[in-house]
Design a protein around this motif. Sequence first.
Motif, PDB file in Angstrom:
ATOM      1  N   ALA A   1       0.822  -1.213   0.000  1.00 52.02           N
ATOM      2  CA  ALA A   1       0.000   0.000   0.000  1.00 52.02           C
ATOM      3  C   ALA A   1       0.854   1.260   0.000  1.00 52.02           C
ATOM      4  O   ALA A   1       0.543   2.243  -0.683  1.00 52.02           O
TER       5      ALA A   1
ATOM      6  N   ALA B   1      -2.968  -4.743  -0.931  1.00 56.86           N
ATOM      7  CA  ALA B   1      -1.571  -4.321  -1.060  1.00 56.86           C
ATOM      8  C   ALA B   1      -1.382  -3.330  -2.195  1.00 56.86           C
ATOM      9  O   ALA B   1      -0.261  -3.099  -2.651  1.00 56.86           O
TER      10      ALA B   1
ATOM     11  N   GLU C   1      -4.469  -3.063   4.492  1.00 61.03           N
ATOM     12  CA  GLU C   1      -3.463  -4.064   4.123  1.00 61.03           C
ATOM     13  C   GLU C   1      -3.098  -4.920   5.333  1.00 61.03           C
ATOM     14  O   GLU C   1      -3.075  -6.152   5.253  1.00 61.03           O
TER      15      GLU C   1
END
Length: 747
Positions: free
Chosen positions: A90, A153, A374
Amino acid sequence: MKKTVILFGLLATAGFIRAQQPLYKNAKAPIEARINDLLKRMTPEEKAGQLNQLNGGIFTGPAANDPGQQAKIAMTRQGKVGSFLNVTGAEETRAMQKVAVEESRLGIPLLFAFDVIHGYKTIFPIPLAEACSWDVAQIEKDASIAAKEAAAAGLHWVFSPMCDISNDPRWGRVMEGAGEDPYYGSVVAAARVKGLQGNLNDAAHVMACVKHFAAYGAVQGGREYNTVDVSRVALWNKYLPPYYAGVKAGAATVMNAFNIVDGVPASGNKYLVHDILEKKWGFKGFVVSDWNSFDEMITHGYAANRKDAAYKALAAGSMMDMESKVVVDYLPQLLKEGKITMQQVDDDVRRVLYYKFKLGLFDDPYKFSDVAREKATEFTAAHRMEARKAADASIVLLKNEDNVLPIDAKSNTAIALIGYYAKSKADMFDFWIANGKAEDAVSVLEGMKEKFANSNITYSDGYLPDGSSNEALIDNAVATAKNANVVIVNVGLTGKLAGEDRSLANPAISEGQVALLKALHATGKPIVALVSAGRPLVLTAIQPYVNAIVYTWILGTETGHAVADVLSGDYNPSGKTVMSFPYAVGQIPVYYDHFNTGRPLPDSGDLNWKSRYRDIPNEPLYPFGFGLSYTTFHYGNLQLSSASMKKGSPLQVKVELTNTGSKAGYEVAQLYIRQMTASIVQPVKALKAFQRVYLQPGEKKVLSFTITDNDLAFYDGEGNVHIEPGAFKVFVGGNSRDVLEKDFTLQ
């Protein structure tokens, strides 16, 4: 009064700002209108940029100051990059997205892509193993979890599923596919696309990529990046169906293959990309090259130079260029020279932009780049539970002499666990583990100690990491085995030899491991072989020395738990092979849906002057669809609703399936068809349906299948569908070899 004037002025200013806002930034406008507006504003260089995908890397911290990374950042500011691969996390994706949307002229967001083959952080069984479960619902669920973790992600796009059909276990990438059968491969391809993509209307799904288009699984000699030379009849009937199923399921993207088809590289193959994919199948997504495959058309001897490669790729209908940079370098020039038209370029760019709008990136470019989400999403207990279920169902029991398995986990049993791979977490994983970590996985040794806590488990390496052995290692293993009630030996191949660029000329158990098994067999103890590998191996050499063979493939994060579940009987093995296991290397390729020759080998009688080997059987060691259980199943009373079938009127098939053993378990009932005479010769058997059925001991179920016109259809060399009257056979059984059969005719 003064306040009223100020308020009026503010409202007027806000209205003026809205009026000045470009249409493509208006979240309430239709996507097509927004795309049209944006295309009018883009320069040829910016349009070329949308078709340019670069390998990313790290864009935060000290690594961002690397000259190579600075050059990529500069290209992004100039609008010359539409997508990055291998930028994950991220934080990283947010940092690079910020450059694209806040520092470039038009603020067009990037797509972030990654190879997520069997999980992102929670690693599932390799796709070939997962396919052996025949559990389509679980396969779709596994893909959805991989998508959820990848999306958290910061990723928008994953390069899977691989839909290549292959008969050749020498090819390392068989691990990425669903095996040798086009029908089953199609079912799995559709499930994986649906699991990955959903409706692409949330931040928990990603774009799927059907690959490698086309026929990459037929590389000669099983050698990576090698030539493919198949007939168009084979192309349409064996290799294309899974790609088509993925496209029909809604796949956003398709990836070119590295190979040639009909002498033309897939990236520049108009027949594949334009005629089949776009015109015949109506594909509306976009086509991406494989790594540098546009540029490699020069090496193939098809393109004269980089400019010619760009032209031939775009002219064929391919669109996004992964890493070779020929499109971003030469598209504007090709436009000026009139070799390609602006309409063609706009059509290609439109498809890329559509998915950026569809994913909501123009309205919230950071929606996938949420650090908190995430952390909360990846590698959860719930995801690991699904990975364990998937691994349980992927294991295939190939042999169980004298019912040496299962082992009672509640009793005090002396167990010798032998084999370096049983403790090595690094060797449990293959090349494609995304952002998974070996240290997070459960080894076989750990899983066994947890499950068999009441037993005395002793361990010995038995061989070295490369599979070789020596006298000292074997002697130590034998000494360990002599004190045990049962000996479990983990043999096979390291996961490091599975995946791309991992072709093997001899996919067999190593000499050192065979010598180890011989020595252990001589102790007289019952021997259970756990075989770890990313492909079917030739197991003929170990057959005489083991009482049981449990094929454990590469199972991912929950390997040790799943192996222990099956060895203990807490999970009754239900996996069935999706590739035939060769008797010998020289037999490869070997597969069930072959054609009859003019001189087929009879079951008995005179065998001379027939199509056969003189030194080995024609048949594989283990056939397609094969797998044992700790219980037994009986098929009986196969019936057809009629001895003849008319077009448009389905035929009903019924069979009685009975659990004749003492344990509950799953059986995968398989239905095959053969057309006896046709204008194009048909396989001796072709899978057309299956059912995964759970039965209690003694339970009987009548299974019903329906044969339709589609099940009797085949393609000619141009993709035209034929349904021809004549004689057929229908087969039903627990694998492709052991079946009941009935005859019928199509009128």
